[in-house]
Write a protein that holds these residues in place. Sequence first.
Motif, mmCIF file in Angstrom:
data_model
loop_
_atom_site.group_PDB
_atom_site.id
_atom_site.type_symbol
_atom_site.label_atom_id
_atom_site.label_comp_id
_atom_site.label_asym_id
_atom_site.label_seq_id
_atom_site.Cartn_x
_atom_site.Cartn_y
_atom_site.Cartn_z
ATOM 1 N N GLY A 1 0.822 -1.204 0.000
ATOM 2 C CA GLY A 1 0.000 0.000 0.000
ATOM 3 C C GLY A 1 0.851 1.247 0.000
ATOM 4 N N THR A 2 0.191 2.379 0.245
ATOM 5 C CA THR A 2 0.860 3.667 0.243
ATOM 6 C C THR A 2 0.584 4.397 1.544
ATOM 7 O OG1 THR A 2 0.575 3.816 -2.145
ATOM 8 C CG2 THR A 2 1.088 5.862 -1.003
ATOM 9 N N MET A 3 1.657 4.875 2.167
ATOM 10 C CA MET A 3 1.540 5.680 3.385
ATOM 11 C C MET A 3 1.754 7.133 2.989
ATOM 12 S SD MET A 3 3.807 3.352 5.972
ATOM 13 C CE MET A 3 3.293 4.188 7.451
ATOM 14 N N SER A 4 0.895 8.000 3.508
ATOM 15 C CA SER A 4 1.028 9.417 3.189
ATOM 16 C C SER A 4 0.614 10.256 4.388
ATOM 17 C CB SER A 4 0.171 9.768 1.977
ATOM 18 O OG SER A 4 -1.187 9.472 2.232
ATOM 19 N N VAL A 5 0.934 11.558 4.309
ATOM 20 C CA VAL A 5 0.587 12.494 5.371
ATOM 21 C C VAL A 5 -0.624 13.292 4.904
ATOM 22 C CG1 VAL A 5 1.383 14.459 6.741
ATOM 23 C CG2 VAL A 5 2.977 12.658 6.107
ATOM 24 N N LYS A 6 -1.640 13.351 5.749
ATOM 25 C CA LYS A 6 -2.861 14.105 5.443
ATOM 26 C C LYS A 6 -3.005 15.238 6.445
ATOM 27 C CE LYS A 6 -4.741 11.169 2.404
ATOM 28 N NZ LYS A 6 -5.213 11.412 1.114
ATOM 29 N N GLU A 7 -3.449 16.376 5.948
ATOM 30 C CA GLU A 7 -3.731 17.526 6.810
ATOM 31 C C GLU A 7 -5.125 17.360 7.411
ATOM 32 O OE1 GLU A 7 -1.692 20.258 7.295
ATOM 33 O OE2 GLU A 7 -0.133 19.421 6.007
ATOM 34 N N THR A 8 -5.269 17.688 8.695
ATOM 35 C CA THR A 8 -6.590 17.687 9.314
ATOM 36 C C THR A 8 -6.983 19.130 9.594
ATOM 37 O OG1 THR A 8 -5.684 17.465 11.546
ATOM 38 C CG2 THR A 8 -6.264 15.433 10.401
ATOM 39 N N ALA A 9 -8.239 19.442 9.387
ATOM 40 C CA ALA A 9 -8.733 20.803 9.587
ATOM 41 C C ALA A 9 -9.034 21.044 11.059
ATOM 42 C CB ALA A 9 -10.001 21.019 8.767
ATOM 43 N N ALA A 10 -9.000 22.331 11.457
ATOM 44 C CA ALA A 10 -9.395 22.690 12.813
ATOM 45 C C ALA A 10 -10.893 22.441 12.941
ATOM 46 C CB ALA A 10 -9.078 24.159 13.076
ATOM 47 N N ARG A 11 -11.312 21.987 14.123
ATOM 48 C CA ARG A 11 -12.726 21.691 14.301
ATOM 49 C C ARG A 11 -13.108 21.876 15.768
ATOM 50 N NH1 ARG A 11 -9.588 17.287 14.104
ATOM 51 N NH2 ARG A 11 -10.024 15.534 15.478
ATOM 52 N N THR A 12 -14.412 21.899 16.000
ATOM 53 C CA THR A 12 -14.927 22.011 17.356
ATOM 54 C C THR A 12 -15.286 20.623 17.833
ATOM 55 O OG1 THR A 12 -15.828 24.189 16.864
ATOM 56 C CG2 THR A 12 -16.701 23.073 18.795
ATOM 57 N N GLY A 13 -14.839 20.311 19.039
ATOM 58 C CA GLY A 13 -15.136 19.009 19.625
ATOM 59 C C GLY A 13 -15.835 19.172 20.960
ATOM 60 N N VAL A 14 -16.228 18.056 21.569
ATOM 61 C CA VAL A 14 -16.889 18.073 22.865
ATOM 62 C C VAL A 14 -16.024 17.301 23.851
ATOM 63 C CG1 VAL A 14 -18.960 17.408 24.139
ATOM 64 C CG2 VAL A 14 -19.151 18.187 21.780
ATOM 65 N N LYS A 15 -15.716 17.927 24.989
ATOM 66 C CA LYS A 15 -14.896 17.305 26.015
ATOM 67 C C LYS A 15 -15.741 16.253 26.736
ATOM 68 C CE LYS A 15 -11.639 18.732 29.539
ATOM 69 N NZ LYS A 15 -11.111 19.903 30.253
ATOM 70 N N PRO A 16 -15.269 15.005 26.762
ATOM 71 C CA PRO A 16 -16.060 13.957 27.412
ATOM 72 C C PRO A 16 -16.279 14.235 28.894
ATOM 73 C CG PRO A 16 -14.216 13.026 26.182
ATOM 74 C CD PRO A 16 -14.028 14.505 26.213
ATOM 75 N N GLY A 17 -17.448 13.921 29.384
ATOM 76 C CA GLY A 17 -17.741 14.084 30.798
ATOM 77 C C GLY A 17 -18.325 15.431 31.151
ATOM 78 N N THR A 18 -17.837 16.496 30.526
ATOM 79 C CA THR A 18 -18.326 17.831 30.869
ATOM 80 C C THR A 18 -19.204 18.426 29.780
ATOM 81 O OG1 THR A 18 -16.407 18.929 29.900
ATOM 82 C CG2 THR A 18 -16.247 18.307 32.222
ATOM 83 N N SER A 19 -19.188 17.845 28.604
ATOM 84 C CA SER A 19 -19.934 18.356 27.439
ATOM 85 C C SER A 19 -19.508 19.771 27.068
ATOM 86 C CB SER A 19 -21.443 18.300 27.675
ATOM 87 O OG SER A 19 -21.847 16.974 27.907
ATOM 88 N N GLU A 20 -18.333 20.167 27.519
ATOM 89 C CA GLU A 20 -17.802 21.489 27.196
ATOM 90 C C GLU A 20 -17.268 21.468 25.765
ATOM 91 O OE1 GLU A 20 -13.886 24.120 28.444
ATOM 92 O OE2 GLU A 20 -14.564 22.508 29.769
ATOM 93 N N LYS A 21 -17.605 22.511 24.997
ATOM 94 C CA LYS A 21 -17.115 22.595 23.618
ATOM 95 C C LYS A 21 -15.682 23.108 23.640
ATOM 96 C CE LYS A 21 -21.491 22.950 21.404
ATOM 97 N NZ LYS A 21 -21.873 22.638 20.091
ATOM 98 N N ILE A 22 -14.818 22.401 22.885
ATOM 99 C CA ILE A 22 -13.414 22.801 22.814
ATOM 100 C C ILE A 22 -13.002 22.925 21.359
ATOM 101 C CG2 ILE A 22 -12.721 21.796 25.022
ATOM 102 C CD1 ILE A 22 -11.675 19.377 23.476
ATOM 103 N N GLN A 23 -11.986 23.716 21.120
ATOM 104 C CA GLN A 23 -11.472 23.898 19.769
ATOM 105 C C GLN A 23 -10.281 22.957 19.567
ATOM 106 O OE1 GLN A 23 -13.161 25.764 17.690
ATOM 107 N NE2 GLN A 23 -11.833 25.339 15.973
ATOM 108 N N ILE A 24 -10.372 22.080 18.551
ATOM 109 C CA ILE A 24 -9.282 21.161 18.229
ATOM 110 C C ILE A 24 -8.487 21.785 17.090
ATOM 111 C CG2 ILE A 24 -8.695 18.842 17.442
ATOM 112 C CD1 ILE A 24 -11.436 17.951 18.606
ATOM 113 N N PRO A 25 -7.189 22.007 17.286
ATOM 114 C CA PRO A 25 -6.397 22.674 16.251
ATOM 115 C C PRO A 25 -6.163 21.782 15.025
ATOM 116 C CG PRO A 25 -4.988 21.961 18.035
ATOM 117 C CD PRO A 25 -6.397 21.670 18.451
ATOM 118 N N ALA A 26 -5.810 22.425 13.917
ATOM 119 C CA ALA A 26 -5.461 21.684 12.704
ATOM 120 C C ALA A 26 -4.194 20.890 12.973
ATOM 121 C CB ALA A 26 -5.256 22.650 11.544
ATOM 122 N N GLY A 27 -4.001 19.825 12.236
ATOM 123 C CA GLY A 27 -2.816 19.005 12.445
ATOM 124 C C GLY A 27 -2.554 18.104 11.255
ATOM 125 N N LYS A 28 -1.776 17.074 11.478
ATOM 126 C CA LYS A 28 -1.428 16.123 10.430
ATOM 127 C C LYS A 28 -1.627 14.714 10.966
ATOM 128 C CE LYS A 28 2.124 19.075 8.434
ATOM 129 N NZ LYS A 28 3.545 19.188 8.096
#
Length: 130
Positions: free
Chosen positions: A89-116
């Motif tokens: 197969g082929t291994m490659s690097v993919k960019e991930t976009a910044a997104r809003t997530g939910v912190k487990p247990g508290t239901s607090e909305k958090i910002q997840i930064p972009a990454g790879k």
Amino acid sequence: MLLTMTKKSTKAPAKKTAAAAAPAPAPKAAPAKKVPGESNKVAKTQLVELVADKTGLTKKQSEEAVSAMLDVVVDAIKSGKSVGLPGLGTMSVKETAARTGVKPGTSEKIQIPAGKKVAFKVASTLKGNL
């Protein structure tokens, strides 16, 4: 000559409670013993042995070859290149976009930064033979 005597306890023995009087639970069956070489994972040492058997190299030479190959693949991935492994197969690097997530247990909305992340696409020849 001095002799010392110890005082014996006059406490009555503890009474058995209902939980203590209940029969002990039956012991669970022992898990099946793992036989070396029968796991779902091929470790690096096993990979080295397989390469040595297949190529006729010594284990030390095979370990150097496998380590060098893995180092080259890791360096290529770190530099952002994709690595094609024929028949695998082929291994490659993919960019991930910044997104809003939910912190487990508290239901607090958090910002997840972009990454790879590392992505792997299975070769069609391997996929067809699975």
